[in-house]
Design a protein around this motif. Structure first.
Motif, mmCIF file in Angstrom:
data_model
loop_
_atom_site.group_PDB
_atom_site.id
_atom_site.type_symbol
_atom_site.label_atom_id
_atom_site.label_comp_id
_atom_site.label_asym_id
_atom_site.label_seq_id
_atom_site.Cartn_x
_atom_site.Cartn_y
_atom_site.Cartn_z
ATOM 1 N N ASP A 48 -3.849 13.710 -2.868
ATOM 2 C CA ASP A 48 -3.502 12.600 -1.982
ATOM 3 C C ASP A 48 -4.256 11.363 -2.455
ATOM 4 O O ASP A 48 -5.357 11.464 -2.975
ATOM 5 C CB ASP A 48 -3.843 12.918 -0.524
ATOM 6 C CG ASP A 48 -5.320 13.133 -0.302
ATOM 7 O OD1 ASP A 48 -5.977 12.222 0.228
ATOM 8 O OD2 ASP A 48 -5.829 14.216 -0.672
ATOM 9 N N VAL A 49 -3.650 10.214 -2.260
ATOM 10 C CA VAL A 49 -4.269 8.981 -2.759
ATOM 11 C C VAL A 49 -3.593 7.771 -2.120
ATOM 12 O O VAL A 49 -2.416 7.806 -1.764
ATOM 13 C CB VAL A 49 -4.144 8.900 -4.300
ATOM 14 C CG1 VAL A 49 -2.695 8.708 -4.733
ATOM 15 C CG2 VAL A 49 -5.025 7.802 -4.878
ATOM 16 N N TYR A 50 -4.368 6.710 -1.947
ATOM 17 C CA TYR A 50 -3.811 5.426 -1.540
ATOM 18 C C TYR A 50 -3.349 4.686 -2.793
ATOM 19 O O TYR A 50 -4.063 4.645 -3.804
ATOM 20 C CB TYR A 50 -4.851 4.581 -0.803
ATOM 21 C CG TYR A 50 -5.092 5.020 0.617
ATOM 22 C CD1 TYR A 50 -4.237 4.640 1.644
ATOM 23 C CD2 TYR A 50 -6.188 5.832 0.939
ATOM 24 C CE1 TYR A 50 -4.456 5.043 2.954
ATOM 25 C CE2 TYR A 50 -6.414 6.245 2.241
ATOM 26 C CZ TYR A 50 -5.548 5.854 3.242
ATOM 27 O OH TYR A 50 -5.757 6.259 4.539
ATOM 28 N N VAL A 51 -2.165 4.120 -2.709
ATOM 29 C CA VAL A 51 -1.598 3.385 -3.841
ATOM 30 C C VAL A 51 -1.361 1.938 -3.415
ATOM 31 O O VAL A 51 -0.663 1.686 -2.434
ATOM 32 C CB VAL A 51 -0.266 4.008 -4.307
ATOM 33 C CG1 VAL A 51 0.264 3.262 -5.531
ATOM 34 C CG2 VAL A 51 -0.440 5.492 -4.607
ATOM 35 N N GLU A 52 -1.964 1.022 -4.145
ATOM 36 C CA GLU A 52 -1.766 -0.400 -3.856
ATOM 37 C C GLU A 52 -0.701 -0.950 -4.800
ATOM 38 O O GLU A 52 -0.770 -0.751 -6.018
ATOM 39 C CB GLU A 52 -3.063 -1.178 -4.024
ATOM 40 C CG GLU A 52 -2.936 -2.645 -3.630
ATOM 41 C CD GLU A 52 -4.268 -3.358 -3.633
ATOM 42 O OE1 GLU A 52 -4.686 -3.862 -2.573
ATOM 43 O OE2 GLU A 52 -4.908 -3.398 -4.705
ATOM 44 N N ILE A 53 0.268 -1.643 -4.219
ATOM 45 C CA ILE A 53 1.382 -2.207 -4.977
ATOM 46 C C ILE A 53 1.357 -3.724 -4.821
ATOM 47 O O ILE A 53 1.158 -4.233 -3.720
ATOM 48 C CB ILE A 53 2.722 -1.654 -4.460
ATOM 49 C CG1 ILE A 53 2.712 -0.120 -4.520
ATOM 50 C CG2 ILE A 53 3.893 -2.217 -5.255
ATOM 51 C CD1 ILE A 53 3.910 0.519 -3.837
ATOM 52 N N SER A 54 1.549 -4.437 -5.912
ATOM 53 C CA SER A 54 1.552 -5.896 -5.805
ATOM 54 C C SER A 54 2.421 -6.516 -6.898
ATOM 55 O O SER A 54 2.682 -5.903 -7.933
ATOM 56 C CB SER A 54 0.131 -6.462 -5.885
ATOM 57 O OG SER A 54 -0.431 -6.243 -7.163
ATOM 58 N N MET A 55 2.863 -7.726 -6.641
ATOM 59 C CA MET A 55 3.605 -8.514 -7.624
ATOM 60 C C MET A 55 3.541 -9.980 -7.215
ATOM 61 O O MET A 55 3.238 -10.307 -6.073
ATOM 62 C CB MET A 55 5.067 -8.066 -7.712
ATOM 63 C CG MET A 55 5.860 -8.310 -6.441
ATOM 64 S SD MET A 55 7.670 -8.156 -6.651
ATOM 65 C CE MET A 55 7.843 -6.457 -7.111
ATOM 66 N N ARG A 56 3.808 -10.851 -8.172
ATOM 67 C CA ARG A 56 3.932 -12.275 -7.863
ATOM 68 C C ARG A 56 5.412 -12.659 -7.938
ATOM 69 O O ARG A 56 6.137 -12.198 -8.808
ATOM 70 C CB ARG A 56 3.120 -13.122 -8.831
ATOM 71 C CG ARG A 56 1.624 -12.931 -8.737
ATOM 72 C CD ARG A 56 0.879 -14.084 -9.418
ATOM 73 N NE ARG A 56 1.284 -14.243 -10.798
ATOM 74 C CZ ARG A 56 1.403 -15.424 -11.422
ATOM 75 N NH1 ARG A 56 1.178 -16.562 -10.763
ATOM 76 N NH2 ARG A 56 1.759 -15.485 -12.695
ATOM 77 N N VAL A 57 5.817 -13.531 -7.015
ATOM 78 C CA VAL A 57 7.220 -13.954 -6.930
ATOM 79 C C VAL A 57 7.298 -15.475 -6.815
ATOM 80 O O VAL A 57 6.489 -16.093 -6.114
ATOM 81 C CB VAL A 57 7.917 -13.304 -5.710
ATOM 82 C CG1 VAL A 57 9.335 -13.818 -5.570
ATOM 83 C CG2 VAL A 57 7.928 -11.788 -5.843
ATOM 84 N N TYR A 58 8.273 -16.042 -7.487
ATOM 85 C CA TYR A 58 8.472 -17.499 -7.520
ATOM 86 C C TYR A 58 9.962 -17.748 -7.324
ATOM 87 O O TYR A 58 10.785 -17.221 -8.073
ATOM 88 C CB TYR A 58 8.001 -18.002 -8.891
ATOM 89 C CG TYR A 58 8.047 -19.497 -9.140
ATOM 90 C CD1 TYR A 58 6.861 -20.221 -9.265
ATOM 91 C CD2 TYR A 58 9.250 -20.175 -9.345
ATOM 92 C CE1 TYR A 58 6.881 -21.580 -9.574
ATOM 93 C CE2 TYR A 58 9.276 -21.524 -9.632
ATOM 94 C CZ TYR A 58 8.079 -22.221 -9.744
ATOM 95 O OH TYR A 58 8.087 -23.576 -10.044
ATOM 96 N N VAL A 59 10.329 -18.522 -6.317
ATOM 97 C CA VAL A 59 11.741 -18.837 -6.068
ATOM 98 C C VAL A 59 11.991 -20.296 -6.438
ATOM 99 O O VAL A 59 11.345 -21.200 -5.900
ATOM 100 C CB VAL A 59 12.120 -18.582 -4.594
ATOM 101 C CG1 VAL A 59 13.596 -18.908 -4.378
ATOM 102 C CG2 VAL A 59 11.844 -17.134 -4.217
#
Length: 246
Positions: free
Chosen positions: A105-116
């Protein structure tokens, strides 16, 4: 006697070093981006990495230059639907990394940068420009099945400002029971929805960069909320059961 003490001290040092190596080995699986550079930062790419696909039928994916940083390559998408966007299946990435680290078991951090992108001088949108989503075909513990059959997990939204980079983040907790459901056909598509202004008559151009999937040590509670254009994202990390501020 002195020789015996020397042996004991030497053994103590060896044991201490082995303990430190064990700790460092355990820590080394946390905080590292599990994605390769090509599919996460698009550095040096001239074509869209094969790992990236599209959610829906209208998106057109290309590699473009960051309008805010000369020379920085990004993933560009032109889409006509608010829920159609680039997507990246991160299922095998997470599962393989968990198995390699012997984690159940593990915590997973997800991220991204977005530009519109929008014409210069355009006013801010009425709400966040896009929201990060994880879509699946399996009812894992960290997703929700909606009445319409969609299985997903929603994360933070971008702010309402066009022509600027927004960082979207989220955390999932993968349990041992989830791994039992992780069959060959299981997918976890990292994508976006609620893309503002996307329509047949007004295709929206959005950019993606710095995508990250990482294991984290996480003992607290993360609270996220989205509201109107006065407050689009709140994040607070606290101890379980106590939230000092929002």
């Amino acid at each position: 006697m002195k020789k015996a003490l020397s042996v004991i001290l030497a053994l103590a040092v060896v044991i201490s070093c082995l303990s430190m190596i064990t700790v460092f080995a355990e820590d080394s699986v946390y905080g590292k981006n599990l994605l390769g550079e090509a599919e996460s930062t698009f550095t040096g790419q001239t074509e869209v990495p094969s790992a990236w696909g599209k959610q829906g039928s209208t998106p057109v994916l290309t590699i473009a230059e960051d309008p805010a940083e000369a020379g920085n390559k990004v993933l560009q998408t032109v889409t006509k639907r608010g829920w159609e966007s680039p997507k990246l299946n991160v299922a095998s990435t997470i599962k393989s990394a968990m198995e390699a680290a012997d984690l159940t078991d593990v915590y997973v951090e997800i991220s991204m940068r977005v530009y519109v992108q929008a014409d210069a001088g355009i006013a801010d949108a009425a709400k966040g420009l896009a929201r990060m989503v994880l879509r699946s075909n399996k009812e894992f513990s960290f997703v929700t099945k909606a009445a319409d059959g969609n299985i997903y997990k929603s994360f933070s939204s971008a702010g309402p400002q066009y022509n600027t980079w927004h960082t979207l983040t989220g955390v999932i907790y993968v349990k041992a029971a989830d791994l039992d459901m992780w069959t060959e056909d299981a997918y976890l598509d990292l994508c976006m929805d609620s893309i503002q202004g996307a329509a047949d008559s007004t295709p929206v151009t959005l950019l993606v960069d710095d995508v990250s999937i990482a294991f984290i040590k996480y003992d607290g509670v993360k609270v996220t909320a989205t509201q109107d254009n006065t407050m689009t994202f709140i994040a607070s990390t606290t101890t379980t059961g106590f939230i000092p501020e929002a």
